[in-house]
Enzyme design. Sequence first.
Site, mmCIF file in Angstrom:
data_model
loop_
_atom_site.group_PDB
_atom_site.id
_atom_site.type_symbol
_atom_site.label_atom_id
_atom_site.label_comp_id
_atom_site.label_asym_id
_atom_site.label_seq_id
_atom_site.Cartn_x
_atom_site.Cartn_y
_atom_site.Cartn_z
ATOM 1 N N GLU A 132 -0.377 0.450 -1.120
ATOM 2 C CA GLU A 132 -0.231 1.626 -1.368
ATOM 3 C C GLU A 132 -1.764 2.015 -1.852
ATOM 4 O O GLU A 132 -2.187 3.235 -1.250
ATOM 5 C CB GLU A 132 0.494 2.067 -2.587
ATOM 6 C CG GLU A 132 1.686 1.701 -2.475
ATOM 7 C CD GLU A 132 2.696 2.521 -1.368
ATOM 8 O OE1 GLU A 132 2.091 3.651 -0.942
ATOM 9 O OE2 GLU A 132 3.357 2.122 -0.609
ATOM 10 N N LEU B 124 1.160 -6.636 -4.443
ATOM 11 C CA LEU B 124 1.674 -6.115 -3.102
ATOM 12 C C LEU B 124 1.544 -4.626 -2.995
ATOM 13 O O LEU B 124 1.024 -3.881 -2.162
ATOM 14 C CB LEU B 124 2.997 -6.552 -2.471
ATOM 15 C CG LEU B 124 2.946 -8.086 -1.886
ATOM 16 C CD1 LEU B 124 4.459 -8.516 -1.562
ATOM 17 C CD2 LEU B 124 2.235 -8.144 -0.995
ATOM 18 N N CYS B 125 1.905 -4.020 -4.120
ATOM 19 C CA CYS B 125 1.831 -2.514 -4.220
ATOM 20 C C CYS B 125 0.414 -2.280 -4.215
ATOM 21 O O CYS B 125 -0.062 -0.989 -3.667
ATOM 22 C CB CYS B 125 2.607 -2.066 -5.663
ATOM 23 S SG CYS B 125 1.611 -2.879 -7.282
ATOM 24 N N THR B 126 -0.419 -2.772 -4.752
ATOM 25 C CA THR B 126 -1.996 -2.211 -4.673
ATOM 26 C C THR B 126 -2.299 -2.394 -3.031
ATOM 27 O O THR B 126 -2.876 -1.637 -2.630
ATOM 28 C CB THR B 126 -2.790 -3.060 -5.221
ATOM 29 O OG1 THR B 126 -2.605 -3.075 -6.724
ATOM 30 C CG2 THR B 126 -4.438 -2.876 -5.245
#
Length: 440
Positions: A228, A223-225
């Site tokens: 962000e 999810l961070c990819t």
Amino acid sequence: MTKRPMNQTSRQRGSIHTLLSRPSPFGNESGSLPVGEFPPNVDSSGTYNREGLTQKILVVGAGGLGCEILKDLGMLQIVREVTVIDLDTIDVTNLNRQFLFRQKDVGSSKAVTAASFINARCPWMKVTPYHGKIQDKDSEFYKQFSVVISGLDNIEARRWLNGMMSSLVQFDEDGDPVPETIIPLIDGGTEGFSGQSRVILPRITSCFECSLDTFAPSKAVPLCTIAETPRIPEHCIAWAFILQWPKVFEKKLDADSPDDMKWVFETAAKRANQFGIEGVTYMLTLGVVKNIIPAVASTNAIVSAACVNEALKVLTFCSQSLNTYMMYIGSESINSYTFIMEQKENCPVCTTHTHKLTLSGSTTLNELLQQLIEGEYRLQAPSITSSSKTLYMRKPVALEAATRANLDKPLKDLITSGEELVVTDQVFPDTSLGLVVTFV
């Protein structure tokens, strides 16, 4: 030069009626995958009995492949009873290749619309539609058919159908499959300019699960990819429907709703523009959200014709059945390749072997379940029991809550080394996976 009028005899020559009324030197019994002996269908006068086939045929899917399959069955002019089942509704993007649909049909059920079209065009063939999930039908529904032709566009649904057809097979006292309970499954699939058709005789040949390793597992993106640092169009689409949709709407995203999908597409396109990413299209949005395999009209036509051809063979025994896999790669040439897809020795669906795992006794139950999901079995939501107790059950809610505490416990505290466990999962309808865990 005036052409000679075509008489009745010459019109019949080369038709399906001619094929089925004459002895064949290449009957099914002479092939490498014999299913039955071909008897020429003749009546007392020595001519072909034109009443047609009495067997019921199930077509699963009324999309790109399904429309072609229904058309081909109708054009045989000897098929009398067909059932088609599909969950989807018609989207405007379907109209470029799913030729049974028109602009006025957008938003309507694919199965109902396709059946209505064929019934009007081919009155000799009755098509009964079902709008809904294949998982909503029980084993009694599937038992009524003599052959199932699959035109599904996603792997998980094909796994479920494969599991259902295998579960219908019964065994005699010697442990051999009872022939009358084996319902052939003709599986077709396409991806771009490539496609395949295969003949699956449940519990006899290799099944869809046996070849699961040939499909690359879906790779989850952190999810961070997505949130962000998106790098590809798929990241932007995932951001739109996973992170943004719940913030804007209280309702669940409907992947079959043109309005919902338009919002996801437009939101993803704006996200892609911010990061200078190209390639976000409406079709790609559908593919990412619905996890479907893209299709091309010409490939659909070729693969569906191959599927119907094989269905005709297993229903009439008029020719040698495919053993067991045909692959078409349109980007290379017009030629296709055939080969035998071998049965996987430890297939959890079509073999009766008990599967074995060697693990540390300190491995937690949750880690075991994750291995079943991420490893070779690629399960979705497994539940597990031992011979003496329920270790973890996802449904009903009360039982899940009662067994949740076991997830963090080491296996040595829950079972003994070498004890046989029973694993159930939604990809195994009406059956289970036998698993023996041995501690190191």
